[in-house]
Design an enzyme around this catalytic site. Structure first.
Site, short mmCIF file in Angstrom:
data_model
loop_
_atom_site.label_atom_id
_atom_site.label_comp_id
_atom_site.label_asym_id
_atom_site.label_seq_id
_atom_site.Cartn_x
_atom_site.Cartn_y
_atom_site.Cartn_z
CB CYS A 114 11.47 37.69 12.63
SG CYS A 114 12.90 36.34 12.55
CG HIS A 122 16.21 28.78 13.71
ND1 HIS A 122 14.98 28.76 13.22
CD2 HIS A 122 15.91 27.78 14.81
CE1 HIS A 122 13.85 28.12 14.03
NE2 HIS A 122 14.57 27.61 14.80
CG HIS A 141 15.20 34.26 10.43
ND1 HIS A 141 15.10 35.63 10.31
CD2 HIS A 141 16.37 33.78 10.25
CE1 HIS A 141 16.31 36.03 9.63
NE2 HIS A 141 16.96 35.08 9.61
NE ARG A 192 -0.97 0.17 4.87
CZ ARG A 192 -1.04 1.24 5.76
NH1 ARG A 192 -2.06 1.98 5.49
NH2 ARG A 192 -0.38 1.06 6.89
CG HIS A 250 11.99 35.56 7.74
ND1 HIS A 250 11.87 35.78 9.34
CD2 HIS A 250 11.02 34.86 7.36
CE1 HIS A 250 11.07 35.17 9.49
NE2 HIS A 250 10.48 34.46 8.71
CB CYS A 273 33.46 2.45 5.58
SG CYS A 273 34.26 3.90 6.04
CG PHE A 326 1.96 -0.96 15.89
CD1 PHE A 326 1.72 -2.22 16.38
CD2 PHE A 326 2.90 -0.99 14.72
CE1 PHE A 326 2.62 -3.33 16.22
CE2 PHE A 326 3.82 -2.19 14.45
CZ PHE A 326 3.75 -3.20 15.08
CB SER A 367 8.45 27.88 17.92
OG SER A 367 9.65 28.22 18.39
#
Ligand SMILES: [Zn+2]
Ligand SMILES: [Zn+2]
Ligand SMILES: [Zn+2]
Length: 342
Positions: A42, A172, A170, A21, A119, A205, A312, A167
Site C-alpha cells: 500500500c 484517506h 488505506h 415498497r 491502514h 439554520c 430513469f 481504488s
C-alpha cells in the site's frame, strides 16, 4: 398507496420516496470481510512514503504538541500522524511557474489526505484523537488553497469502498481545488442567497430547527446535529451540520473540532454497524469565500452507495429512493444507541 415526491431543501431536485415498497437494512447488508492494519504493497502505509509524491503537509508528534512539516523532493518524513500528498492521477494541477492563469485549463490542486498511519483506521472506528488531526488537516489545506488566486472552490470528500470509487483501501480523503464554483454548491448557494434576501435568515439554520424535532432526526451533541434529509436521494443518506451558523470549517474552534470528530465517529460508526461497512461517499459543502459566509451554512453530506442509478434517474434527473428517510433515521437512531462506548 401513492409514493411521495419531494423537493430538496435547496436544489431544484426531486426524489420519489418509495413509501410502500420501502426496503429494510437487511436488504443492503454486506457479507463480513476483514481488512488489515498494514499492507506492504500500500503506497499510503508507513514505510512506503517514497511511493507517493512529496507530502505538502505532515503532522509529526512533538514534545509540545503537533509539528507541521512538508516533505522535500529528496526527503520523506517518517513517523507521521497524517500526511497530505498531491494525487498521482490529478484531475486539476497548479499552473506552471510563470504561466498566467488561462480560462479553459483545469488549473487547481488535487490532493490525498492519508488519515492515519494505520491502514484500516476508518472514521467509523478511528480514535477521536486521530479524527481531530484529520479535521485540522482539512482546515490547514483549506486555508492554504483558498488563498491561491486561481482557486474559486475547495471540495473535500471521501470515497469509501471499491463500489464508491476508492481504488486504495488505506483510509484517506481527497481535496480538490477548482477554478470554478461547481454546480451543486453554486446552486445551493444561490438558493440560500434568495432565501436570505426574502427573510433575512439562513435557510439551513431553519432546516436544523425543523429536523431536530422531526422523524428524520438521528443524533446530536452540543455543537452538531445529524439527520436524514427530507428529500434524501440515497437510501440511508444523512447530513451532519453545525448547530451554530458557520460558513466553512475554518470557523471551527478547539471544542467544536472534537465535537465534529465525535459526530463523524458516531454517525459513520452507526452506518458501519447497521449495514456492515457499506461503501459510501461524503462531501463537505462550504461557503466559497468571505462574502458568502453569512448566507451559506456548511454541512457534510454522506451518501451510502447501495443502489445503482439507471435509465430513469440518468435521463430525467428525478431520483427514486427505496428507503424513506424517516425509516433510515429510525434505524440509525437504534443502531447508534447500541454502539459500544469507549
Ligand atoms: Zn495502507
Ligand atoms: Zn445557518
Ligand atoms: Zn449541500
Amino acid at each position: 398507496m401513492l409514493n411521495d415526491i419531494r423537493k430538496d431543501y435547496l436544489l431544484d431536485r426531486w426524489v420519489v420516496i418509495a413509501t410502500h415498497r420501502g426496503r429494510r437494512p437487511t436488504d443492503f447488508t454486506r457479507k463480513k470481510t476483514t481488512t488489515s492494519r498494514r499492507d506492504s504493497s500500500c503506497p499510503f502505509c508507513p514505510g512506503n512514503e517514497r511511493k507517493t509524491p512529496p507530502a505538502v503537509l505532515v503532522y509529526l508528534k512533538g514534545d509540545g504538541g503537533i509539528i507541521k512539516k512538508a516533505d522535500t523532493n529528496g526527503t520523506r518524513h517518517q513517523g507521521w500522524l497524517i500526511r497530505c500528498v498531491p494525487n498521482l492521477y490529478s484531475a486539476f494541477s497548479p499552473p506552471e511557474r510563470g504561466e498566467s492563469f488561462k480560462a479553459g485549463k483545469a488549473v487547481g490542486h488535487h490532493e490525498v489526505l492519508v488519515e492515519s498511519p494505520i491502514h484500516n483506521e476508518h472514521p467509523g472506528v478511528a480514535r477521536i484523537s486521530q479524527l481531530i488531526h484529520v479535521i485540522n488537516g482539512y482546515s490547514d489545506r483549506l486555508r492554504v488553497l483558498l488563498k491561491k488566486p486561481y482557486v474559486k472552490y475547495v471540495s473535500i470528500f471521501r470515497n469509501h469502498g471499491l463500489d464508491a470509487g476508492a481504488s486504495l483501501s488505506h483510509t484517506h480523503s481527497q481535496i480538490i481545488a477548482t477554478p470554478i464554483i461547481p454546480p451543486t454548491p453554486h446552486n445551493e448557494l444561490e438558493a440560500c442567497k434568495k432565501f436570505h434576501k426574502e427573510s433575512g435568515n439562513c435557510i439551513l439554520c431553519e432546516v436544523i430547527q425543523k429536523e431536530r424535532n422531526s422523524p428524520r432526526f438521528i443524533w446530536e451533541n452540543e455543537s452538531f446535529i445529524a439527520f436524514a434529509p427530507w428529500a434524501a436521494v440515497h437510501p440511508f443518506e444523512f447530513w451532519i451540520i453545525p448547530k451554530e451558523h458557520q460558513g466553512t470549517l475554518l470557523e471551527l474552534q478547539h471544542k467544536t473540532v472534537e465535537d465534529l470528530a465525535n459526530a463523524l465517529k458516531t454517525c459513520l460508526g452507526g452506518l458501519n454497524s447497521l449495514l456492515n461497512d457499506p461503501p459510501y461517499n461524503f462531501g463537505f459543502h462550504m461557503a466559497p469565500n468571505k462574502e458568502t459566509k453569512k448566507l451559506y451554512h456548511w454541512h457534510l453530506e454522506v451518501y451510502p452507495k447501495l443502489t445503482i442509478w439507471a435509465g430513469f434517474e440518468k435521463s430525467t434527473g428525478i431520483y427514486i429512493n427505496v428507503v424513506p428517510p424517516e425509516d433510515s433515521a429510525q434505524n440509525m437512531r437504534q443502531t447508534i444507541a447500541n454502539l459500544p462506548q469507549d
